[in-house]
Design an enzyme around this catalytic site. Sequence first.
Site, PDB file in Angstrom:
ATOM      1  N   SER A   1      39.529  38.462  41.779  1.00  6.65           N
ATOM      2  CA  SER A   1      38.794  38.937  42.963  1.00  6.65           C
ATOM      3  C   SER A   1      39.438  40.205  43.504  1.00  6.65           C
ATOM      4  O   SER A   1      40.601  40.213  43.917  1.00  6.65           O
ATOM      5  CB  SER A   1      38.788  37.864  44.054  1.00  6.65           C
ATOM      6  OG  SER A   1      38.307  38.440  45.242  1.00  6.65           O
TER       7      SER A   1
ATOM      8  N   HIS B   1      35.388  40.038  40.143  1.00  7.75           N
ATOM      9  CA  HIS B   1      34.693  39.340  41.232  1.00  7.75           C
ATOM     10  C   HIS B   1      34.704  40.225  42.473  1.00  7.75           C
ATOM     11  O   HIS B   1      35.752  40.710  42.913  1.00  7.75           O
ATOM     12  CB  HIS B   1      35.406  38.007  41.499  1.00  7.75           C
ATOM     13  CG  HIS B   1      34.729  37.122  42.486  1.00  7.75           C
ATOM     14  ND1 HIS B   1      33.663  36.316  42.157  1.00  7.75           N
ATOM     15  CD2 HIS B   1      34.979  36.895  43.795  1.00  7.75           C
ATOM     16  CE1 HIS B   1      33.280  35.629  43.222  1.00  7.75           C
ATOM     17  NE2 HIS B   1      34.067  35.964  44.236  1.00  7.75           N
TER      18      HIS B   1
ATOM     19  N   ASP C   1      33.678  40.483  46.415  1.00  9.77           N
ATOM     20  CA  ASP C   1      33.351  39.698  47.612  1.00  9.77           C
ATOM     21  C   ASP C   1      32.763  40.591  48.691  1.00  9.77           C
ATOM     22  O   ASP C   1      33.461  41.428  49.260  1.00  9.77           O
ATOM     23  CB  ASP C   1      34.625  39.032  48.153  1.00  9.77           C
ATOM     24  CG  ASP C   1      35.058  37.865  47.286  1.00  9.77           C
ATOM     25  OD1 ASP C   1      34.222  37.006  46.997  1.00  9.77           O
ATOM     26  OD2 ASP C   1      36.250  37.815  46.909  1.00  9.77           O
TER      27      ASP C   1
ATOM     28  N   MET D   1      31.252  40.708  52.364  1.00 12.76           N
ATOM     29  CA  MET D   1      31.244  39.931  53.622  1.00 12.76           C
ATOM     30  C   MET D   1      30.676  40.778  54.744  1.00 12.76           C
ATOM     31  O   MET D   1      31.077  41.933  54.913  1.00 12.76           O
ATOM     32  CB  MET D   1      32.672  39.522  53.993  1.00 12.76           C
ATOM     33  CG  MET D   1      33.395  38.750  52.908  1.00 12.76           C
ATOM     34  SD  MET D   1      35.062  38.356  53.457  1.00 12.76           S
ATOM     35  CE  MET D   1      35.693  37.565  51.968  1.00 12.76           C
TER      36      MET D   1
ATOM     37  N   HIS E   1      29.553  38.351  44.744  1.00 13.25           N
ATOM     38  CA  HIS E   1      29.433  37.161  45.611  1.00 13.25           C
ATOM     39  C   HIS E   1      29.033  37.647  46.993  1.00 13.25           C
ATOM     40  O   HIS E   1      29.840  38.237  47.714  1.00 13.25           O
ATOM     41  CB  HIS E   1      30.806  36.450  45.609  1.00 13.25           C
ATOM     42  CG  HIS E   1      30.895  35.280  46.513  1.00 13.25           C
ATOM     43  ND1 HIS E   1      32.101  34.695  46.857  1.00 13.25           N
ATOM     44  CD2 HIS E   1      29.944  34.545  47.151  1.00 13.25           C
ATOM     45  CE1 HIS E   1      31.885  33.669  47.668  1.00 13.25           C
ATOM     46  NE2 HIS E   1      30.587  33.563  47.869  1.00 13.25           N
TER      47      HIS E   1
ATOM     48  N   MET F   1      28.401  37.120  50.594  1.00 16.79           N
ATOM     49  CA  MET F   1      28.616  36.264  51.776  1.00 16.79           C
ATOM     50  C   MET F   1      27.945  36.961  52.951  1.00 16.79           C
ATOM     51  O   MET F   1      28.599  37.465  53.868  1.00 16.79           O
ATOM     52  CB  MET F   1      30.114  36.061  52.001  1.00 16.79           C
ATOM     53  CG  MET F   1      30.718  35.087  50.999  1.00 16.79           C
ATOM     54  SD  MET F   1      32.515  35.185  50.921  1.00 16.79           S
ATOM     55  CE  MET F   1      32.681  36.517  49.750  1.00 16.79           C
TER      56      MET F   1
ATOM     57  N   MET G   1      32.643  27.022  46.325  1.00 14.67           N
ATOM     58  CA  MET G   1      33.746  27.448  47.186  1.00 14.67           C
ATOM     59  C   MET G   1      34.766  26.321  47.325  1.00 14.67           C
ATOM     60  O   MET G   1      34.424  25.203  47.717  1.00 14.67           O
ATOM     61  CB  MET G   1      33.232  27.842  48.573  1.00 14.67           C
ATOM     62  CG  MET G   1      32.319  29.054  48.595  1.00 14.67           C
ATOM     63  SD  MET G   1      32.962  30.505  47.743  1.00 14.67           S
ATOM     64  CE  MET G   1      34.482  30.796  48.626  1.00 14.67           C
TER      65      MET G   1
ATOM     66  N   PHE H   1      38.002  34.722  53.593  1.00 15.55           N
ATOM     67  CA  PHE H   1      39.358  35.277  53.460  1.00 15.55           C
ATOM     68  C   PHE H   1      39.966  34.894  52.121  1.00 15.55           C
ATOM     69  O   PHE H   1      39.712  33.795  51.614  1.00 15.55           O
ATOM     70  CB  PHE H   1      40.269  34.735  54.582  1.00 15.55           C
ATOM     71  CG  PHE H   1      39.723  35.024  55.950  1.00 15.55           C
ATOM     72  CD1 PHE H   1      39.997  36.234  56.584  1.00 15.55           C
ATOM     73  CD2 PHE H   1      38.911  34.100  56.595  1.00 15.55           C
ATOM     74  CE1 PHE H   1      39.460  36.517  57.838  1.00 15.55           C
ATOM     75  CE2 PHE H   1      38.376  34.370  57.852  1.00 15.55           C
ATOM     76  CZ  PHE H   1      38.660  35.580  58.479  1.00 15.55           C
TER      77      PHE H   1
ATOM     78  N   ASP I   1      35.896  29.135  43.304  1.00 14.49           N
ATOM     79  CA  ASP I   1      36.305  30.318  44.080  1.00 14.49           C
ATOM     80  C   ASP I   1      37.108  29.908  45.312  1.00 14.49           C
ATOM     81  O   ASP I   1      36.569  29.341  46.259  1.00 14.49           O
ATOM     82  CB  ASP I   1      35.048  31.099  44.485  1.00 14.49           C
ATOM     83  CG  ASP I   1      35.379  32.438  45.120  1.00 14.49           C
ATOM     84  OD1 ASP I   1      36.564  32.828  45.123  1.00 14.49           O
ATOM     85  OD2 ASP I   1      34.445  33.086  45.617  1.00 14.49           O
TER      86      ASP I   1
HETATM   87  C1  DX5 Z   1      36.746  33.970  49.762  1.00 20.42           C
HETATM   88  C2  DX5 Z   1      36.310  34.771  48.559  1.00 20.42           C
HETATM   89  C3  DX5 Z   1      37.174  34.593  47.376  1.00 20.42           C
HETATM   90  C4  DX5 Z   1      38.586  35.092  47.581  1.00 20.42           C
HETATM   91  C5  DX5 Z   1      39.487  34.331  46.660  1.00 20.42           C
HETATM   92  O1  DX5 Z   1      35.783  34.061  50.743  1.00 20.42           O
HETATM   93  O2  DX5 Z   1      35.004  34.392  48.180  1.00 20.42           O
HETATM   94  O3  DX5 Z   1      36.609  35.179  46.226  1.00 20.42           O
HETATM   95  O4  DX5 Z   1      38.700  36.473  47.327  1.00 20.42           O
HETATM   96  O5  DX5 Z   1      40.794  34.662  46.978  1.00 20.42           O
HETATM   97  P1  DX5 Z   1      41.995  33.661  46.684  1.00 20.42           P
HETATM   98  O6  DX5 Z   1      42.033  33.442  45.212  1.00 20.42           O
HETATM   99  O7  DX5 Z   1      43.181  34.400  47.213  1.00 20.42           O
HETATM  100  O8  DX5 Z   1      41.715  32.381  47.437  1.00 20.42           O
HETATM  101 ZN    ZN Z   2      34.243  35.115  46.181  1.00 20.56          ZN
END
Ligand code: DX5
Ligand code: ZN
Length: 218
Positions: A9, A34, A36, A38, A67, A69, A138, A144, A176
């Site tokens: 990620s 990956h 993310d 947000m 991904h 969010m 998840m 985070f 994840d």
């Molecule tokens: C969390 C994200 C994850 C995150 C994973 O909301 O969707 O993809 O980056 O990070 P780690 O592996 O540090 O939990």
């Molecule tokens: Zn993610």
Amino acid sequence: MKTPLVAPSILSADFSNLQSDVEMLNQSEADYIHIDIMDGVFVPNISFGLPVCDAIYRHAQKPLDVHLMIVKPEQYLSAFRDAGAANISVHYEACTHLHRTLQEIKALDCRAGVAINPHTNVQLLEDCIGDIDLVCMMSVNPGFGGQNFIENTYKKVRQLKEIIAENEASTLIEIDGGVNAQNAPKLMGAGADILVAGSFVFKSVDPQATIKELKAIC
Ligand code: DX5
Ligand code: ZN
């Protein structure tokens, strides 16, 4: 047990040196990058958006696993496809018309993913499992990096694996959040296919060796 697909990620990368971290991943055994996204509404954090995804795409030699969010993800599907997404995962909790959204992702020639929060029962996916290319399960509350893995995830992976088999679907299970070398073997044993790892990879001394270590878990 099969070899995991590994998706580091980028959220845990050095944002002031994104190009060098993407190039590091290009030279690694990672299967995906990956991404993310947000929005500060669906999750209590803001990461980055389309221009950064596009910038990563211009340097990436691995497919982008995006991904979302965000609320109203259906409004941004073609924009993320244009910014390089190979896989697009939308949250079950953010989609009123999930089935329609999955068809729209597929019409863009992307793989259609559904992400589910830790409290969402996998049974809710049964009626559209044949239309889901991957479930992003998840194993932390989204928002985070660097959070602790939720142990109830193992049970959910086993339950989802059964639903996939009963429906003769080819859905991949992606985990994840909080993934590391300790929980990875048990996740693969339960039926996971793809492991997302942010802090475990990027906070390690040698990220490429850490990716190799995850790939070797089987
Ligand atoms: C969390 C994200 C994850 C995150 C994973 O909301 O969707 O993809 O980056 O990070 P780690 O592996 O540090 O939990
Ligand atoms: Zn993610």
